[in-house]
Scaffold this motif. Structure first.
Motif, PDB file in Angstrom:
ATOM      1  N   GLY A  62     -55.523  21.666 -41.126  1.00 19.05           N
ATOM      2  CA  GLY A  62     -55.618  20.260 -40.735  1.00 19.05           C
ATOM      3  C   GLY A  62     -55.790  20.041 -39.235  1.00 19.05           C
ATOM      4  O   GLY A  62     -56.372  19.043 -38.817  1.00 19.05           O
ATOM      5  N   THR A  63     -55.296  20.964 -38.434  1.00 20.88           N
ATOM      6  CA  THR A  63     -55.347  20.752 -36.975  1.00 20.88           C
ATOM      7  C   THR A  63     -56.715  21.104 -36.406  1.00 20.88           C
ATOM      8  O   THR A  63     -57.265  20.386 -35.585  1.00 20.88           O
ATOM      9  CB  THR A  63     -54.281  21.620 -36.265  1.00 20.88           C
ATOM     10  OG1 THR A  63     -53.088  21.616 -37.025  1.00 20.88           O
ATOM     11  CG2 THR A  63     -54.018  21.112 -34.862  1.00 20.88           C
ATOM     12  N   TYR A  64     -57.246  22.251 -36.819  1.00 20.37           N
ATOM     13  CA  TYR A  64     -58.503  22.725 -36.236  1.00 20.37           C
ATOM     14  C   TYR A  64     -59.687  22.636 -37.204  1.00 20.37           C
ATOM     15  O   TYR A  64     -60.806  22.985 -36.838  1.00 20.37           O
ATOM     16  CB  TYR A  64     -58.342  24.179 -35.768  1.00 20.37           C
ATOM     17  CG  TYR A  64     -57.175  24.363 -34.822  1.00 20.37           C
ATOM     18  CD1 TYR A  64     -57.123  23.669 -33.608  1.00 20.37           C
ATOM     19  CD2 TYR A  64     -56.109  25.197 -35.144  1.00 20.37           C
ATOM     20  CE1 TYR A  64     -56.044  23.813 -32.741  1.00 20.37           C
ATOM     21  CE2 TYR A  64     -55.026  25.354 -34.282  1.00 20.37           C
ATOM     22  CZ  TYR A  64     -54.996  24.654 -33.091  1.00 20.37           C
ATOM     23  OH  TYR A  64     -53.924  24.785 -32.247  1.00 20.37           O
ATOM     24  N   GLY A  65     -59.425  22.206 -38.443  1.00 21.58           N
ATOM     25  CA  GLY A  65     -60.507  22.115 -39.433  1.00 21.58           C
ATOM     26  C   GLY A  65     -61.513  21.033 -39.074  1.00 21.58           C
ATOM     27  O   GLY A  65     -61.254  20.173 -38.222  1.00 21.58           O
ATOM     28  N   ASP A  66     -62.679  21.088 -39.723  1.00 22.08           N
ATOM     29  CA  ASP A  66     -63.757  20.143 -39.409  1.00 22.08           C
ATOM     30  C   ASP A  66     -63.822  18.963 -40.372  1.00 22.08           C
ATOM     31  O   ASP A  66     -64.227  17.883 -40.006  1.00 22.08           O
ATOM     32  CB  ASP A  66     -65.098  20.887 -39.436  1.00 22.08           C
ATOM     33  CG  ASP A  66     -65.125  21.978 -38.388  1.00 22.08           C
ATOM     34  OD1 ASP A  66     -65.139  21.632 -37.194  1.00 22.08           O
ATOM     35  OD2 ASP A  66     -65.088  23.165 -38.748  1.00 22.08           O
ATOM     36  N   ARG A  92     -54.096  13.871 -35.236  1.00 27.55           N
ATOM     37  CA  ARG A  92     -53.534  15.044 -35.910  1.00 27.55           C
ATOM     38  C   ARG A  92     -52.398  15.636 -35.084  1.00 27.55           C
ATOM     39  O   ARG A  92     -52.516  15.783 -33.877  1.00 27.55           O
ATOM     40  CB  ARG A  92     -54.599  16.126 -36.073  1.00 27.55           C
ATOM     41  CG  ARG A  92     -55.961  15.614 -36.473  1.00 27.55           C
ATOM     42  CD  ARG A  92     -56.820  16.788 -36.891  1.00 27.55           C
ATOM     43  NE  ARG A  92     -58.168  16.741 -36.353  1.00 27.55           N
ATOM     44  CZ  ARG A  92     -59.068  17.680 -36.562  1.00 27.55           C
ATOM     45  NH1 ARG A  92     -58.771  18.752 -37.275  1.00 27.55           N
ATOM     46  NH2 ARG A  92     -60.278  17.577 -36.042  1.00 27.55           N
ATOM     47  N   THR A  93     -51.332  15.992 -35.766  1.00 27.52           N
ATOM     48  CA  THR A  93     -50.191  16.618 -35.086  1.00 27.52           C
ATOM     49  C   THR A  93     -49.913  17.957 -35.762  1.00 27.52           C
ATOM     50  O   THR A  93     -49.737  18.012 -36.981  1.00 27.52           O
ATOM     51  CB  THR A  93     -48.929  15.729 -35.229  1.00 27.52           C
ATOM     52  OG1 THR A  93     -49.270  14.412 -34.824  1.00 27.52           O
ATOM     53  CG2 THR A  93     -47.789  16.253 -34.378  1.00 27.52           C
ATOM     54  N   THR A 148     -51.077  23.935 -39.592  1.00 25.52           N
ATOM     55  CA  THR A 148     -50.650  22.957 -40.601  1.00 25.52           C
ATOM     56  C   THR A 148     -50.412  21.635 -39.875  1.00 25.52           C
ATOM     57  O   THR A 148     -49.727  21.623 -38.857  1.00 25.52           O
ATOM     58  CB  THR A 148     -49.348  23.439 -41.274  1.00 25.52           C
ATOM     59  OG1 THR A 148     -49.529  24.787 -41.703  1.00 25.52           O
ATOM     60  CG2 THR A 148     -48.979  22.574 -42.461  1.00 25.52           C
ATOM     61  N   ALA A 149     -50.971  20.566 -40.417  1.00 24.68           N
ATOM     62  CA  ALA A 149     -50.954  19.311 -39.655  1.00 24.68           C
ATOM     63  C   ALA A 149     -50.441  18.122 -40.447  1.00 24.68           C
ATOM     64  O   ALA A 149     -50.546  18.072 -41.676  1.00 24.68           O
ATOM     65  CB  ALA A 149     -52.373  18.992 -39.172  1.00 24.68           C
ATOM     66  N   GLU A 150     -49.934  17.180 -39.660  1.00 23.26           N
ATOM     67  CA  GLU A 150     -49.762  15.831 -40.199  1.00 23.26           C
ATOM     68  C   GLU A 150     -50.971  15.047 -39.674  1.00 23.26           C
ATOM     69  O   GLU A 150     -51.310  15.147 -38.493  1.00 23.26           O
ATOM     70  CB  GLU A 150     -48.458  15.209 -39.703  1.00 23.26           C
ATOM     71  CG  GLU A 150     -48.339  13.765 -40.155  1.00 23.26           C
ATOM     72  CD  GLU A 150     -46.910  13.244 -40.180  1.00 23.26           C
ATOM     73  OE1 GLU A 150     -45.996  14.029 -40.486  1.00 23.26           O
ATOM     74  OE2 GLU A 150     -46.731  12.058 -39.888  1.00 23.26           O
ATOM     75  N   ILE A 151     -51.625  14.325 -40.549  1.00 21.46           N
ATOM     76  CA  ILE A 151     -52.854  13.613 -40.156  1.00 21.46           C
ATOM     77  C   ILE A 151     -52.691  12.123 -40.457  1.00 21.46           C
ATOM     78  O   ILE A 151     -52.323  11.755 -41.586  1.00 21.46           O
ATOM     79  CB  ILE A 151     -54.083  14.164 -40.922  1.00 21.46           C
ATOM     80  CG1 ILE A 151     -54.143  15.693 -40.794  1.00 21.46           C
ATOM     81  CG2 ILE A 151     -55.375  13.514 -40.403  1.00 21.46           C
ATOM     82  CD1 ILE A 151     -55.310  16.322 -41.550  1.00 21.46           C
TER      83      ILE A 151
END
Ligand SMILES: Cc1cc2nc3c(=O)[nH]c(=O)nc-3n(C[C@H](O)[C@H](O)[C@H](O)COP(=O)(O)OP(=O)(O)OC[C@H]3O[C@@H](n4cnc5c(N)ncnc54)[C@H](O)[C@@H]3O)c2cc1C
Length: 395
Positions: free
Chosen positions: A164-168, A199-200, A212-215
């Motif tokens: 989630g953080t670095y994905g496109d 994104r965090t 792993t992100a919170e979006i």
């Protein structure tokens, strides 16, 4: 010629060799850097795309290999042998959980725009179902998408999103008809660089190399053509693909447990106590016999479930059993193995230490053990049956 496996052919064996070589030469040496930086470089996805690893199950028309499911099983087993749960997760989420929805139900246009670059490793994909207020109960998601002209406008939040953080881009589950419960969920593709997205990155116990992100989505505008399949059918697409998701988790759990056993066997043959190799103590030998048995029995059940899956059967019960059993088994195995490393098992330089941390999440992510038991109990005790989504909804 006598075959040594019911499932794998000579071609699968050759493929296994090439993936193993790739993992040993190009992934394992990066472990420390990626785990410390808590990030995988985009370039490794492109490399895997070039090698054809990211398109194994997908049609050649979109750059995939169109390979049978056993090639995916081999790939996932070898992937897990990198000994980095985070890396294995990042790749498997991309290929088997996020873009498979586009391949299965997406329009030709969506496939060209997202599936093709994802197979090449040019774009990294995430899957967004879980929200801060709901995970196990998918029907309770609140992230909404309302149609405004030829665009959807999305508001809400997702959490625990791998890549989630670095994905496109993300395959996102949203409510398009909030009052309709499971009949009001849709799937759509959202570019993660879109205006209104923040994104965090989350700080995890394990799986460090995977981000792993919170979006958060604040009035994010997405072309209506980014809808995957039919509007309001998202819940059923998700439920159907959960079978594959759980099989993927099960295959990797067995392979990860086996790797932990291999490390441990090596250590038992080296380490001495009381003037003998510790592998000579019967207390340890019997535990190792139990561990080896657990792994082998699990592997055969997972293979059988994979075979049922390849026959086009709806194997909700077996996939849930496979996920439940193997994730719990991996936790037990890694715990036992770590014990035999003594104090060194608790030291980060030893991969068994990482394996212990990484295995913990297996009984949570992708559906908890409690939810697996709920599903199994419904089939076993209440005679609930499931149909494929493309044939119809749950009976
Ligand atoms: C590292 C990591 C990566 C992840 N990656 C992704 C991802 O890429 N995309 C994504 O969408 N999600 C992802 N997840 C989310 C994961 O799938 C959820 O955490 C999981 O489904 C559980 O949801 P929850 O955390 O909200 O727990 P909850 O649903 O709040 O459950 C809390 C506890 O209650 C139990 N419980 C809930 N309902 C019942 C019931 N009916 N009966 C008995 N017990 C019950 C659960 O088993 C659990 O023990 C990831 C999670 C982690 C930790």
């Amino acid at each position: 010629m006598k075959r040594s496996s019911l499932y794998f052919t000579e071609d699968h064996a050759l493929f296994r060799q090439s993936v193993r070589q790739f993992i040993d030469q190009e992934i394992v040496p990066q472990t420390e850097e990626w785990e410390t930086k808590r990030r995988i470089p985009h370039s490794i996805f492109r490399r895997m795309g070039d090698l054809g690893y990211l398109g194994l199950p997908f049609s050649e028309e979109y750059g995939g290999a169109g390979a049978d499911f056993w090639f995916s099983v081999v790939f996932l087993e070898e992937l897990a042998r990198c000994g980095m749960g985070g890396f294995a997760t990042a790749v498997s989420v991309h290929e088997y959980m996020a873009i498979n929805h586009i391949a299965k139900a997406g329009s030709t246009d969506l496939k060209q725009r997202y599936l093709v670059p994802a197979i090449k490793g040019e774009k990294i994909a995430a899957l967004g179902i879980t929200e801060p207020d709901t995970g196990s109960d998918v029907s309770a998601i609140r992230t909404s998408a309302r149609l405004d002209g030829d665009e959807y406008v999305i508001s809400g939040a997702k959490t625990f999103i791998s890549n989630g953080t670095y994905g496109d881009f993300i395959t996102l589950a949203v409510k398009t008809k909030p009052e309709a419960g499971t009949n009001g969920i849709s799937l759509m593709v959202v570019d993660l660089e879109s205006a209104g997205i923040s994104r965090t990155k989350l700080n995890k116990m394990g799986w460090h190399s995977s981000d792993t992100a919170e979006i958060r989505f604040d009035e994010v505008r997405v072309p209506a053509t980014n809808l995957i399949g039919m509007q309001h059918m998202g819940f059923y697409y998700l439920m159907e693909s959960l079978q594959l998701e759980r099989l993927v988790a099960a295959v990797m759990a067995v392979s990860g447990a086996e790797l932990a056993l291999e490390w441990t066997l090596n250590y038992l043959h080296e380490r001495e106590a009381f003037g003998r190799k510790i592998g000579m103590f019967q207390a340890i030998r019997h535990k190792i016999a139990d561990v080896a048995t657990e792994i082998e029995v699990a592997r055969q059940f997972v293979y059988h479930t994979c075979w049922l899956f390849t026959q086009g059967e709806v194997v909700v019960k077996e996939c849930s059993m496979a996920k439940l059993h193997t994730s719990e088994m991996q936790k037990r195995v890694v715990d036992t193995c770590l014990q035999f490393f003594g104090g060194y098992g608790y030291i980060e330089d030893y991969p068994i230490c990482r394996a212990y941390r990484d295995a913990r999440v297996g009984t949570i992510a992708g559906g908890t053990s409690e939810i697996m038991r709920e599903i199994i109990a419904k089939v076993v005790m209440d005679a609930v049956t499931y149909k494929g989504v493309y044939e119809g909804r749950k009976e």
